[in-house]
Design a protein around this motif. Structure first.
Motif, short mmCIF file in Angstrom:
data_model
loop_
_atom_site.label_atom_id
_atom_site.label_comp_id
_atom_site.label_asym_id
_atom_site.label_seq_id
_atom_site.Cartn_x
_atom_site.Cartn_y
_atom_site.Cartn_z
N UNK A 1 1.38 8.18 3.34
CA UNK A 1 2.65 8.46 4.04
C UNK A 1 2.41 8.75 5.51
N UNK A 2 1.46 9.65 5.76
CA UNK A 2 1.19 10.05 7.14
C UNK A 2 0.65 8.90 7.97
N UNK A 3 -0.29 8.18 7.38
CA UNK A 3 -0.93 7.10 8.15
C UNK A 3 0.08 6.01 8.48
N UNK A 4 0.95 5.68 7.55
CA UNK A 4 1.89 4.59 7.82
C UNK A 4 3.10 5.06 8.64
N UNK A 5 3.56 6.27 8.38
CA UNK A 5 4.71 6.75 9.16
C UNK A 5 4.29 7.23 10.55
N UNK A 6 3.06 7.69 10.66
CA UNK A 6 2.63 8.22 11.94
C UNK A 6 1.18 7.81 12.23
N UNK A 7 0.97 6.51 12.43
CA UNK A 7 -0.39 6.03 12.65
C UNK A 7 -0.97 6.59 13.95
N UNK A 8 -2.24 6.95 13.91
CA UNK A 8 -2.86 7.58 15.08
C UNK A 8 -3.90 6.71 15.77
N UNK A 9 -4.39 5.71 15.07
CA UNK A 9 -5.35 4.81 15.72
C UNK A 9 -4.58 3.62 16.31
N UNK B 1 8.05 -5.70 9.92
CA UNK B 1 9.47 -5.58 10.20
C UNK B 1 10.18 -4.87 9.06
N UNK B 2 10.07 -3.53 9.05
CA UNK B 2 10.76 -2.77 8.03
C UNK B 2 12.23 -3.12 8.07
N UNK B 3 12.98 -3.18 7.00
CA UNK B 3 12.50 -2.90 5.66
C UNK B 3 12.18 -4.17 4.89
N UNK B 4 11.74 -5.21 5.59
CA UNK B 4 11.34 -6.40 4.86
C UNK B 4 9.99 -6.16 4.20
N UNK C 1 -5.49 13.48 7.52
CA UNK C 1 -5.48 12.28 8.36
C UNK C 1 -6.57 12.36 9.43
N UNK C 2 -7.28 11.26 9.59
CA UNK C 2 -8.31 11.20 10.62
C UNK C 2 -8.36 9.79 11.20
N UNK D 1 0.84 -1.20 0.00
CA UNK D 1 0.00 0.00 0.00
C UNK D 1 0.88 1.25 0.00
N UNK D 2 1.88 1.22 0.83
CA UNK D 2 2.78 2.35 0.97
C UNK D 2 3.46 2.68 -0.36
N UNK D 3 3.80 1.64 -1.10
CA UNK D 3 4.52 1.84 -2.36
C UNK D 3 3.64 2.32 -3.49
#
Ligand code: ADP
Ligand code: MG
Length: 334
Positions: free
Chosen positions: A240-248, A259-262, A310-311, A218-220
């Motif tokens: 980007x925001x949701x994956x780098x800085x998830x809020x839920x 397990x980034x970066x796998x 983002x929400x 998804x990120x890619x």
């Protein structure tokens, strides 16, 4: 700006059994909009059982919503007739998880590609049909001489999935609903198939709903993401925001399990249990698993918007303005 597709408060409940009927809420109050002149890639992510395939089937018109409406270019898709129905069938295409599913083992690739050409009268002559096939195959990175004339078992999984994409592309779709299109393809081929999808969006103006249980793909590929849990939107926004800085808390759990970066890691192979109607259908669907659940989570939290794009549906963010579920698309970048 006209809408290509609009979901208005769509819910789907499956009811099984006659004597002792049991209802499953597979999708609850989903609203989405795709703009006609802004092709984008939107991801719908969630574990097995979160309602993703139900959403795909609804978008394709294979099943009907229990409540709410799905509007395609201004018309409710359950009401389409004649020309409009044919146009919808042509313009909204699907690519499913199993690259074998649409192949009849006794027919060659040519047959698979010829059928839609005939059905939708896309070519007047054999030569024209052949040109269309060449064009679609080239667009997905295949050469006609390598695949035409072959039987499905003579192709690799990656080739089969590309042919599925080519088949969809023949029809010049406006929207492609791709339900876990790479989850049964070898890891080594995943990236190139995703690249093919991205080219369709960029070069051919096709909008794509990319459905996955895999946040890394998804990120890619996507611009925006909607995270589902038990049929409800947990979080949504810029990918980007949701994956780098998830809020839920749920999205955090998902992101932490990568397990980034796998990039080939998957999560959530166990099917989560959907909500059955009755007492358990109220409140935050994630609360029984949530590490920070509070008493008030027994009442469904609305979406709180913490940034422009983002929400999250979580009381942890209740200091932020609420955004109505119907307005979710406004915060999704295209
Ligand atoms: P996903 O694609 O995210 O794995 P699905 O949309 O397939 O999720 O399923 C969501 C929920 O709805 C699951 O609990 C599933 O068991 C249930 N479900 C899906 N299809 C049906 C059906 N035809 N009849 C009854 N329940 C269904
Ligand atoms: Mg599914």
């Amino acid at each position: 700006m006209a809408n290509l597709l609009e979901l208005r408060n769509v819910s789907k409940t499956y009811t099984q059994g006659i004597i002792n009927p049991k209802s499953t809420v597979a999708l609850q109050d989903i609203s989405l909009t795709l703009k006609e002149d802004k092709p984008t890639i939107m991801t719908v992510a969630g574990e097995s059982g979160s309602g993703k395939t139900t959403l795909a089937m609804l978008l394709l018109g294979f099943i009907t919503p229990t409540t709410g409406q799905i509007i395609y270019r201004g018309k409710d898709i359950t009401q389409l007739t004649g020309e409009d129905k044919l146009a919808f069938r042509r313009e909204v295409q699907a690519v499913f998880q199993d690259p074998f599913a649409v192949f009849n083992p006794f027919y060659t690739v040519d047959h698979l590609l010829t059928v839609p050409i005939k059905k939708f009268k896309l070519a007047k002559t054999k030569a024209q049909a052949r040109d269309k096939m060449d064009e679609a195959l080239t667009a997905v990175g295949l050469r006609s001489e390598d695949v035409l004339g072959r039987f499905p078992h003579q192709l690799s999984g990656g080739q089969r999935q590309r042919i599925n994409v080519a088949r969809a592309l023949l029809l010049k779709p406006r929207l492609l609903v791709a339900d876990e299109p790479v989850s049964m393809v070898d890891a080594s081929l995943r990236a190139s198939i995703l690249e093919t999808l991205r080219n369709l969006q960029r070069d051919h103006g096709v909008s794509i709903i990319y459905i996955t249980h895999d946040l890394t793909t998804a990120y890619h590929i996507a611009k925006s993401i909607i995270v589902l849990y038990r049929g409800g939107v947990m979080e949504a926004g810029n990918v980007d925001e949701v994956i780098k800085s998830p809020q839920h808390p749920y999205t955090r759990l998902l992101v932490d399990s990568i397990p980034w970066p796998n990039l080939n890691q998957r999560w959530g192979t166990d099917t989560i249990k959907a909500r059955e109607t009755g007492g358990s259908a109220t409140g935050c669907p994630f609360r029984s698993r949530c590490p920070v659940a509070m008493d008030k989570c027994a009442v469904q939290p609305p979406l709180f918007q913490m940034h422009k794009t983002q929400a999250a549906a979580c009381y942890l963010h209740e200091a932020n303005p609420k955004i109505a579920a119907e307005r979710l698309s406004e915060l999704l970048p295209v």
